[in-house]
Design an enzyme around this catalytic site. Sequence first.
Site, PDB file in Angstrom:
ATOM      1  N   LYS A 176       0.982  -1.229   0.332  1.00  0.00           N
ATOM      2  CA  LYS A 176       0.109  -0.190   0.308  1.00  0.00           C
ATOM      3  C   LYS A 176       1.199   1.159  -0.085  1.00  0.00           C
ATOM      4  CE  LYS A 176      -2.128   2.642   4.019  1.00  0.00           C
ATOM      5  NZ  LYS A 176      -1.037   3.240   4.030  1.00  0.00           N
TER       6      LYS A 176
ATOM      7  N   ARG B 290      -4.536  10.000   3.064  1.00  0.00           N
ATOM      8  CA  ARG B 290      -3.048  10.978   3.548  1.00  0.00           C
ATOM      9  C   ARG B 290      -1.889  11.132   2.536  1.00  0.00           C
ATOM     10  NH1 ARG B 290      -2.117  13.481   7.670  1.00  0.00           N
ATOM     11  NH2 ARG B 290      -0.247  13.850   7.233  1.00  0.00           N
TER      12      ARG B 290
ATOM     13  N   CYS C  36      -5.252   8.331   8.575  1.00  0.00           N
ATOM     14  CA  CYS C  36      -6.277   7.864   9.938  1.00  0.00           C
ATOM     15  C   CYS C  36      -5.402   8.980  10.658  1.00  0.00           C
ATOM     16  CB  CYS C  36      -5.201   6.719  10.296  1.00  0.00           C
ATOM     17  SG  CYS C  36      -6.275   5.227   9.426  1.00  0.00           S
TER      18      CYS C  36
ATOM     19  N   PRO D 268       1.708  16.342  11.781  1.00  0.00           N
ATOM     20  CA  PRO D 268       2.076  17.226  10.729  1.00  0.00           C
ATOM     21  C   PRO D 268       3.127  17.279   9.212  1.00  0.00           C
ATOM     22  CG  PRO D 268       3.878  17.168  12.307  1.00  0.00           C
ATOM     23  CD  PRO D 268       2.484  15.879  12.803  1.00  0.00           C
ATOM     24  N   ILE D 269       3.790  18.199   8.178  1.00  0.00           N
ATOM     25  CA  ILE D 269       4.523  17.780   7.183  1.00  0.00           C
ATOM     26  C   ILE D 269       4.967  19.420   7.088  1.00  0.00           C
ATOM     27  CG2 ILE D 269       2.603  16.509   6.316  1.00  0.00           C
ATOM     28  CD1 ILE D 269       2.311  19.136   4.178  1.00  0.00           C
ATOM     29  N   ASP D 270       4.882  19.559   8.552  1.00  0.00           N
ATOM     30  CA  ASP D 270       6.425  20.964   7.740  1.00  0.00           C
ATOM     31  C   ASP D 270       8.073  20.418   7.551  1.00  0.00           C
ATOM     32  OD1 ASP D 270       6.803  18.930  10.855  1.00  0.00           O
ATOM     33  OD2 ASP D 270       8.188  20.096  11.067  1.00  0.00           O
ATOM     34  N   GLN D 271       7.599  18.854   7.443  1.00  0.00           N
ATOM     35  CA  GLN D 271       9.170  18.659   6.995  1.00  0.00           C
ATOM     36  C   GLN D 271       9.069  18.464   5.033  1.00  0.00           C
ATOM     37  OE1 GLN D 271      12.618  18.615   9.324  1.00  0.00           O
ATOM     38  NE2 GLN D 271      10.967  19.363  10.277  1.00  0.00           N
TER      39      GLN D 271
ATOM     40  N   ILE E 160       6.144   6.272  17.899  1.00  0.00           N
ATOM     41  CA  ILE E 160       6.203   7.475  16.104  1.00  0.00           C
ATOM     42  C   ILE E 160       4.888   8.289  16.462  1.00  0.00           C
ATOM     43  CG2 ILE E 160       5.984   7.112  13.567  1.00  0.00           C
ATOM     44  CD1 ILE E 160       9.058   5.995  14.844  1.00  0.00           C
TER      45      ILE E 160
HETATM   46  N1  EPU Z   1       6.609  14.075  11.166  1.00  0.00           N
HETATM   47  C1  EPU Z   1       6.929  15.217  11.481  1.00  0.00           C
HETATM   48  N2  EPU Z   1       6.703  16.321  10.304  1.00  0.00           N
HETATM   49  C2  EPU Z   1       6.578  15.927   9.436  1.00  0.00           C
HETATM   50  C3  EPU Z   1       6.597  14.640   8.533  1.00  0.00           C
HETATM   51  C4  EPU Z   1       6.131  13.492  10.014  1.00  0.00           C
HETATM   52  O1  EPU Z   1       6.777  15.533  12.608  1.00  0.00           O
HETATM   53  O2  EPU Z   1       6.475  16.969   8.634  1.00  0.00           O
HETATM   54  C5  EPU Z   1       6.719  12.930  12.197  1.00  0.00           C
HETATM   55  C6  EPU Z   1       5.245  12.469  12.279  1.00  0.00           C
HETATM   56  O3  EPU Z   1       4.400  13.407  13.397  1.00  0.00           O
HETATM   57  C7  EPU Z   1       5.572  10.931  12.263  1.00  0.00           C
HETATM   58  C8  EPU Z   1       6.687  11.087  12.497  1.00  0.00           C
HETATM   59  O4  EPU Z   1       8.093  12.185  11.791  1.00  0.00           O
HETATM   60  O5  EPU Z   1       5.277  11.304  14.374  1.00  0.00           O
HETATM   61  C9  EPU Z   1       7.118   9.345  11.456  1.00  0.00           C
HETATM   62  O6  EPU Z   1       6.214   9.967  10.725  1.00  0.00           O
HETATM   63  P1  EPU Z   1       6.458  10.115   8.573  1.00  0.00           P
HETATM   64  O7  EPU Z   1       6.882  10.951   7.759  1.00  0.00           O
HETATM   65  O8  EPU Z   1       7.410   8.924   8.570  1.00  0.00           O
HETATM   66  O9  EPU Z   1       4.752   8.859   8.487  1.00  0.00           O
HETATM   67  P2  EPU Z   1       3.909   9.731   7.271  1.00  0.00           P
HETATM   68  O10 EPU Z   1       4.500   9.555   5.812  1.00  0.00           O
HETATM   69  O11 EPU Z   1       2.902  10.532   7.200  1.00  0.00           O
HETATM   70  C10 EPU Z   1       3.872   6.933   6.931  1.00  0.00           C
HETATM   71  C11 EPU Z   1       2.687   5.283   6.492  1.00  0.00           C
HETATM   72  C12 EPU Z   1       2.331   5.428   7.836  1.00  0.00           C
HETATM   73  C13 EPU Z   1       3.624   5.117   8.938  1.00  0.00           C
HETATM   74  C14 EPU Z   1       4.541   5.916   8.932  1.00  0.00           C
HETATM   75  C15 EPU Z   1       5.602   5.638   9.941  1.00  0.00           C
HETATM   76  C16 EPU Z   1       2.661   6.418   3.721  1.00  0.00           C
HETATM   77  C17 EPU Z   1       1.431   6.470   3.468  1.00  0.00           C
HETATM   78  N3  EPU Z   1       2.043   6.342   5.556  1.00  0.00           N
HETATM   79  O12 EPU Z   1       3.334   7.877   6.929  1.00  0.00           O
HETATM   80  O13 EPU Z   1       1.416   4.128   7.487  1.00  0.00           O
HETATM   81  O14 EPU Z   1       2.358   4.548  10.105  1.00  0.00           O
HETATM   82  O15 EPU Z   1       5.089   6.276   7.696  1.00  0.00           O
HETATM   83  O16 EPU Z   1       6.065   3.703   9.671  1.00  0.00           O
HETATM   84  O17 EPU Z   1       3.705   5.694   3.591  1.00  0.00           O
HETATM   85  C18 EPU Z   1      -0.887   3.042   8.065  1.00  0.00           C
HETATM   86  O18 EPU Z   1      -0.152   1.888   6.878  1.00  0.00           O
HETATM   87  O19 EPU Z   1      -1.448   3.054   8.336  1.00  0.00           O
HETATM   88  C19 EPU Z   1       0.532   4.102   8.251  1.00  0.00           C
HETATM   89  C20 EPU Z   1      -0.252   5.196   8.970  1.00  0.00           C
END
Ligand code: EPU
Length: 429
Positions: free
Chosen positions: A22, A93, A117, A123-126, A332
């Site tokens: 996925k 997402r 979810c 956040p998406i600041d990064q 996480i």
């Molecule tokens: N974070 C920030 N700033 C950002 C981005 C992330 O502070 O700009 C923080 C988040 O709040 C979190 C951590 O960094 O605490 C990790 O977030 P990450 O960006 O790695 O997560 P994501 O890309 O939003 C993906 C998966 C998630 C999975 C996480 C961690 C996708 C679409 N989603 O989310 O999958 O839990 O990586 O491995 O790839 C799921 O499949 O159920 C799911 C939630």
Amino acid sequence: MEKFIIRGGKRLVGDVMVSGAKNAAVAILPAVILADAPCTVENLPWIEDVNILCDIFEQLDVRVEQLSERRTMIDPTKMRSYKASFETVSRLRASYYLLGAMLGKFGHAEVALPGGCEIGQRPIDQHLKGLRALGAQIEIERGNIVAHCENGLVGAEVYLDVVSVGATINIMLAAAKAKGLTTIVNAAKEPHIVDVANFLNLSGASIKGAGTDIIRVHGREYLGGCTYQIIPDQIEAGTYMIAAAATRGDVCVRNVIPTHLEAVSAKLMEMGVRVTEGDDGRDFFIRVQADKAPRPVNVKTLPYPGFPTDLQQPIMAMLSVAKGTSVIVENIWEDRFKHVGQLRRMGANINIDNRVAIVEGVKALSGAPIYASDLRAGAALVVAGLMAEGRTELNNVDFIDRGYEAMEKKLSALGADIKRASDGKAMVY
Ligand code: EPU
């Protein structure tokens, strides 16, 4: 709303095929936008998140044609719009990947803030920091992220403050066609990051280091089409491994990449489960065999190659009947314990303190009417329902459909008594 009716207590036995990943699929589909020719994507999982992306493509004049069950042709060459509306994007997402991809292709992007979810603030600041470093001007206007770069993106060094899967992929997408070199430092290393890089490289991009914490992208003006096969879903595989062990079953989980599952295999073995890897000449498989209650273990979720947060909820369901006390730390996401209230309704003894769950194993769970609050909570509650004595009615299974292809069919084929019914109740958390 649909629901699952599960009559627990059946051992899972047999073979299950894992679908395409996925979290790779939801990144590779937006990555196709960058190509200057049609692409064929193989092994797309048929899940709701993919359907939503295909709906978004239709609105953006990206043609999607199903060539056969597991081969999908996507033609982005007629795409003119760089706006993705709230109605579709808010259901997903991973819509944030449209931002990097459209910015890379057009120098403009307008994407509604993402949904997905509710497991933390997310956040998406990064992502935005990385895109700004490449020269994009970004504003939030009426719930939309509006990004422009009149003269095209230019490569830069981006240091991520947190290890983020989404930000790593988004910056890679934007950088694939930027002028010059982009370096992402403190990059995430998840298998789907390597998969997206492999797809882009096959299309003509130059990305090195994916799978390590430093990724270098040399921007290319032209990306041709390619045919690419998505990797198997390690989280789906891990869910079936846990379900097999939790029901004290004997299951071969087929079409897996065993190294992607090492953290899960190691944890299951620590719990007393027999886990063996094999190769049948066509696919790799992992066989999971269990015949007694699990030993308690401690679990800490971490970025890859640590134990994945996406399996924290399913493994907690299994540990709720372990012979002793387990401690689970969720590092996480700050709000990924919403399934605990539902497990308690089934008789589990779990206490939460901030990001720590103390799981006191009970003898058995009992079936109950319960609700999924998010995708992996749904998977955890299915595991609980399969283990429990009696009938479980699991509502809100639409969450499960977002990320698991035909879950009830795959489980039924393993001997589970699980049926889908359409009169489920929706519960908003
Ligand atoms: N974070 C920030 N700033 C950002 C981005 C992330 O502070 O700009 C923080 C988040 O709040 C979190 C951590 O960094 O605490 C990790 O977030 P990450 O960006 O790695 O997560 P994501 O890309 O939003 C993906 C998966 C998630 C999975 C996480 C961690 C996708 C679409 N989603 O989310 O999958 O839990 O990586 O491995 O790839 C799921 O499949 O159920 C799911 C939630």
